[in-house]
Scaffold this motif. Structure first.
Motif, mmCIF file in Angstrom:
data_model
loop_
_atom_site.group_PDB
_atom_site.id
_atom_site.type_symbol
_atom_site.label_atom_id
_atom_site.label_comp_id
_atom_site.label_asym_id
_atom_site.label_seq_id
_atom_site.Cartn_x
_atom_site.Cartn_y
_atom_site.Cartn_z
ATOM 1 N N LYS A 195 0.834 -1.236 0.028
ATOM 2 C CA LYS A 195 -0.030 -0.013 -0.020
ATOM 3 C C LYS A 195 0.829 1.314 0.117
ATOM 4 N N SER A 196 1.972 1.120 0.831
ATOM 5 C CA SER A 196 2.799 2.409 0.760
ATOM 6 C C SER A 196 3.375 2.601 -0.467
ATOM 7 N N CYS A 197 3.892 1.521 -1.167
ATOM 8 C CA CYS A 197 4.450 1.791 -2.461
ATOM 9 C C CYS A 197 3.475 2.198 -3.575
ATOM 10 N N ARG A 198 2.372 1.805 -3.378
ATOM 11 C CA ARG A 198 1.453 2.298 -4.225
ATOM 12 C C ARG A 198 1.022 3.836 -4.033
ATOM 13 N N LEU A 199 0.653 4.174 -2.671
ATOM 14 C CA LEU A 199 0.711 5.685 -2.320
ATOM 15 C C LEU A 199 1.812 6.460 -2.850
ATOM 16 N N ARG A 200 3.138 6.088 -2.745
ATOM 17 C CA ARG A 200 4.028 6.688 -3.221
ATOM 18 C C ARG A 200 4.224 6.924 -4.576
ATOM 19 N N TRP A 201 3.815 5.964 -5.331
ATOM 20 C CA TRP A 201 3.830 6.128 -6.774
ATOM 21 C C TRP A 201 2.666 7.084 -7.213
ATOM 22 N N MET A 202 1.594 6.807 -6.763
ATOM 23 C CA MET A 202 0.478 7.328 -7.003
ATOM 24 C C MET A 202 0.425 9.134 -6.862
ATOM 25 N N ASN A 203 1.007 9.257 -5.570
ATOM 26 C CA ASN A 203 1.087 10.683 -5.058
ATOM 27 C C ASN A 203 2.029 11.542 -5.224
ATOM 28 N N TYR A 204 3.355 10.908 -5.664
ATOM 29 C CA TYR A 204 4.622 11.470 -5.710
ATOM 30 C C TYR A 204 5.561 10.993 -7.082
ATOM 31 N N LEU A 205 5.562 9.899 -7.302
ATOM 32 C CA LEU A 205 6.507 9.477 -8.185
ATOM 33 C C LEU A 205 5.921 9.520 -9.705
ATOM 34 N N ARG A 206 4.902 9.340 -9.923
ATOM 35 C CA ARG A 206 4.015 9.396 -11.204
ATOM 36 C C ARG A 206 4.592 10.411 -12.100
ATOM 37 N N PRO A 207 4.932 9.945 -13.402
ATOM 38 C CA PRO A 207 5.634 11.128 -14.201
ATOM 39 C C PRO A 207 4.608 12.006 -14.631
ATOM 40 N N ASP A 208 3.219 11.855 -14.566
ATOM 41 C CA ASP A 208 2.454 12.573 -15.376
ATOM 42 C C ASP A 208 1.925 13.810 -14.222
ATOM 43 N N LEU A 209 2.570 13.636 -12.944
ATOM 44 C CA LEU A 209 2.148 14.549 -12.005
ATOM 45 C C LEU A 209 2.402 15.993 -12.340
ATOM 46 N N LYS A 210 1.619 16.827 -11.778
ATOM 47 C CA LYS A 210 1.940 18.444 -12.155
ATOM 48 C C LYS A 210 2.288 18.802 -10.848
ATOM 49 N N ARG A 211 3.315 19.466 -10.505
ATOM 50 C CA ARG A 211 3.878 19.720 -9.088
ATOM 51 C C ARG A 211 3.526 21.361 -9.325
ATOM 52 N N GLY A 212 3.721 21.879 -8.429
ATOM 53 C CA GLY A 212 3.404 23.362 -8.074
ATOM 54 C C GLY A 212 2.240 23.780 -7.564
ATOM 55 N N ASN A 213 2.085 25.115 -7.453
ATOM 56 C CA ASN A 213 1.008 25.718 -7.041
ATOM 57 C C ASN A 213 -0.392 25.383 -7.868
ATOM 58 N N PHE A 214 -1.421 25.412 -7.101
ATOM 59 C CA PHE A 214 -2.771 25.245 -7.785
ATOM 60 C C PHE A 214 -3.024 26.746 -8.216
ATOM 61 N N THR A 215 -3.577 26.775 -9.488
ATOM 62 C CA THR A 215 -4.078 27.871 -9.963
ATOM 63 C C THR A 215 -5.534 28.504 -9.712
ATOM 64 N N ASP A 216 -5.891 29.804 -9.948
ATOM 65 C CA ASP A 216 -7.090 29.996 -9.485
ATOM 66 C C ASP A 216 -8.131 29.348 -10.020
ATOM 67 N N GLU A 217 -7.793 28.917 -11.206
ATOM 68 C CA GLU A 217 -8.786 28.189 -12.008
ATOM 69 C C GLU A 217 -9.161 26.787 -11.521
ATOM 70 N N GLU A 218 -7.925 26.136 -11.068
ATOM 71 C CA GLU A 218 -7.983 25.051 -10.348
ATOM 72 C C GLU A 218 -8.917 24.979 -9.043
ATOM 73 N N ASP A 219 -8.585 26.275 -8.220
ATOM 74 C CA ASP A 219 -9.123 26.383 -7.205
ATOM 75 C C ASP A 219 -10.805 26.300 -7.369
ATOM 76 N N GLU A 220 -11.170 27.374 -8.280
ATOM 77 C CA GLU A 220 -12.583 27.363 -8.479
ATOM 78 C C GLU A 220 -13.204 26.117 -9.053
ATOM 79 N N LEU A 221 -12.305 25.373 -9.555
ATOM 80 C CA LEU A 221 -12.783 24.262 -10.125
ATOM 81 C C LEU A 221 -13.159 23.053 -8.841
ATOM 82 N N ILE A 222 -12.247 23.254 -8.098
ATOM 83 C CA ILE A 222 -12.183 22.501 -7.050
ATOM 84 C C ILE A 222 -13.310 22.689 -5.921
ATOM 85 N N ILE A 223 -13.536 23.991 -5.806
ATOM 86 C CA ILE A 223 -14.605 24.399 -4.937
ATOM 87 C C ILE A 223 -16.003 24.039 -5.783
ATOM 88 N N LYS A 224 -16.024 24.165 -6.992
ATOM 89 C CA LYS A 224 -17.394 23.854 -7.694
ATOM 90 C C LYS A 224 -17.582 22.066 -7.729
#
Length: 274
Positions: free
Chosen positions: A51-80
């Motif tokens: 489980k720990s491996c899966r979590l590490r991969w899914m949340n941190y190591l996956r190559p398609d992950l976008k790191r960095g701050n959330f944009t305002d658009e993302e903020d609003e989408l999340i709220i919505k």
DNA sequence: AACTGTTACAACCGCGCGGGA
DNA sequence: TTCCCGCGCGGTTGTAACAGT
């Protein structure tokens, strides 16, 4: 008692991952692909729980992950999306490419909650923070409505689980799940709980809609009356409405009843599924 | 510089679900 | 039909980093 542990804890590392562990995990997944998380640690030479491996991969190591701050658009989408889905972080994450459910959940708890509160909105209900008196009024109104379930109350688009196991926990978002909390979160949750079958003769829907609710589908008559929300319009799967279908197979149909979805949203008047 | 409080986020834990035997 | 296993999810915890005093 209970289930057996997912791994032998005595021989597994815990806590922060080292660079070497990360490299091993990445190399293994690159070579063999994802899956079989339980056996992966051993095969990859990691002293970690699957489980720990899966979590590490899914949340941190996956190559398609976008790191960095959330944009305002993302903020609003999340709220919505949170307004529609509640704490269904994985569903919300599905609409934000490169973001993980864990990341969004953390971001929600640390930033957006505060943002909504500063706007005078309750982060759980997305409604204006009410005074004690208003809350009391709402509670009283809810009590009356609950006591007279056939009263017509406005449906909020928040998640509804109209299956037989519509528990309080499921309805109002895993916040500890009592009926009272339910009411707190959805003070004017508007369920038409009268005895009726879903309106199958409502405005014509396209083939895709019909495929969701086949015309010859058995009528739901066995579900406890008090647990069936009914709609003045044809209900559709909320995942479908949000476009999740295009990304991955929708699995929000319950297995016990293929004609019941975990998340519902009624079609608005004059709205048809394309 | 040292201490304390706060924030952000990675990681863990327990549970529910679905699939297969 | 029942049981077991593996996976995925949501809630919670632990801790590093940062800010304030």
């Amino acid at each position: 008692m209970g289930r057996s542990p997912c791994c032998e804890k005595a021989h597994t590392n815990k806590g922060a991952w080292t660079k070497e562990e990360d490299q091993r995990l990445i190399a293994y997944i690159k070579a063999h692909g994802e899956g079989c998380w339980r056996s992966l640690p051993k095969a990859a030479g990691l002293l970690r729980c699957g489980k720990s491996c899966r979590l590490r991969w899914m949340n941190y190591l996956r190559p398609d992950l976008k790191r960095g701050n959330f944009t305002d658009e993302e903020d609003e989408l999340i709220i919505k999306l949170h307004g529609l889905l509640g704490n269904k972080w994985s569903l919300i994450a599905g609409q934000l490419p490169g973001r993980t459910d864990n990341e969004i959940k953390n971001y929600w708890n640390t930033h957006i909650k505060r943002k909504l509160i500063s706007r005078g909105l309750d982060p759980q209900t997305h409604r204006p923070l009410s005074t004690a008196a208003a809350a009391a009024t709402a509670t009283a109104a809810t009590a009356i409505a609950v006591a007279t379930p056939s009263l017509h109350r406005e449906v909020t688009p928040m998640e509804l689980k109209p299956s037989t196991d519509l528990s309080t926990e499921d309805c109002c978002q895993h916040s500890g799940g009592t009926a009272n909390l339910d009411e707190d979160r959805c003070p004017d949750l508007n369920l038409d709980l009268s005895i009726s079958l879903p309106n199958c003769s409502s405005p014509k829907t396209s083939a895709s809609s019909e495929s969701l609710t086949p015309p010859n589908a058995p009528q739901e008559v066995t579900t406890p009356i008090s647990l069936i929300p009914t709609y003045s319009t044809t209900p559709i799967c909320l995942c479908y409405h949000l476009g999740f279908q295009s990304k991955k197979p929708c699995n929000c149909q319950t297995s016990k009843n293929p004609h019941v979805f975990r998340y519902y949203r009624p079609l608005e008047e004059g709205q048809y599924i394309e």
